[in-house]
Design a protein around this motif. Structure first.
Motif, PDB file in Angstrom:
ATOM      1  N   THR A  25      52.654  37.598  11.077  1.00 13.29           N
ATOM      2  CA  THR A  25      52.294  37.709   9.656  1.00 13.29           C
ATOM      3  C   THR A  25      53.500  38.148   8.835  1.00 13.29           C
ATOM      4  O   THR A  25      53.782  37.590   7.772  1.00 13.29           O
ATOM      5  N   GLN A  82      50.225  39.369  16.290  1.00 15.08           N
ATOM      6  CA  GLN A  82      49.747  38.827  15.019  1.00 15.08           C
ATOM      7  C   GLN A  82      50.416  39.516  13.837  1.00 15.08           C
ATOM      8  O   GLN A  82      50.775  38.863  12.854  1.00 15.08           O
ATOM      9  N   ASP A  83      50.617  40.832  13.918  1.00 12.01           N
ATOM     10  CA  ASP A  83      51.302  41.558  12.840  1.00 12.01           C
ATOM     11  C   ASP A  83      52.740  41.061  12.680  1.00 12.01           C
ATOM     12  O   ASP A  83      53.216  40.865  11.555  1.00 12.01           O
ATOM     13  N   ARG A  95      55.589  36.082   5.943  1.00 12.92           N
ATOM     14  CA  ARG A  95      55.837  36.674   4.621  1.00 12.92           C
ATOM     15  C   ARG A  95      57.326  36.598   4.291  1.00 12.92           C
ATOM     16  O   ARG A  95      57.711  36.211   3.173  1.00 12.92           O
TER      17      ARG A  95
END
Length: 193
Positions: A169, A165-166, A173
């Motif tokens: 994300t 998930q990081d 971005r």
């Protein structure tokens, strides 16, 4: 019998969605029953029975499939969400062949685009693509951990999920920053023309 109003002021949108979903499920059940009755009464019809049930197999129609990553869409809502549409000149609207994510990554890393984009902007797209690949690898690794633990979450599987998930994300971005910088370049180019 008194007709029921379609919308009462104290009903929420969620209540109506649940009602519609329930009606859809009832209709699906009725359609399956009709298919079974037709199969029984008309042996000429080709209905493939399910081995486990007396119900016929209902196959979903694939509306779109991305040749790059394998993303699929079986409903119009999924087509809109994952693929989008395009209208070729003078022709009817068709489904995009590649999913939105793959098109964005292709635009970021395309050799044709590399010549026109500054290195820092192009590098953002490449980094985003690489982060998506790393996230996919984490997802595969997590699937193996879950398979080894018979589907139960373990400390390792949760850590892999958080890492995935990081990475996603950060990739989103970077793609957002890439799109923003590309938009600025387009506006500057239009202003000079």
């Amino acid at each position: 019998m008194k007709p029921m109003p379609l919308f009462e002021s104290d009903e929420s949108v969620e209540d109506l969605c649940l009602l519609i979903k329930g009606l859809h499920e009832e209709m699906s059940t009725m359609h399956r029953k009709v298919d079974v009755l037709l199969a029984i009464t008309s042996p000429a019809l080709s209905v493939v029975p399910n081995e486990d049930e007396a119900m016929p197999v209902v196959e979903e129609t694939l509306l779109a499939s991305c040749p790059t990553c394998g993303t699929t869409a079986y409903t119009d809502a999924d087509v809109e969400r994952f693929f989008g549409y395009r209208t070729p000149a003078g022709k009817p609207t068709i489904v995009q062949s590649w999913c939105r994510e793959c098109r964005a990554l292709e635009q970021a890393t395309s050799p044709r685009k590399k010549q026109r984009l500054p290195d820092d902007v192009r590098e953002l797209g490449i980094q985003a693509r690489d982060l998506h690949k790393l996230a996919d690898a984490k997802a595969e690794e997590r699937a193996k951990v879950l398979a080894g633990s018979k589907g139960r979450e373990t400390k390792d599987s949760v850590e892999l999920l958080v890492e995935e998930q990081d990475l996603r994300t950060e990739a989103v971005r970077l793609l957002s920053e890439y799109d923003q910088k590309r938009g600025i370049l387009r506006k500057a180019k239009k202003a000079t023309n």
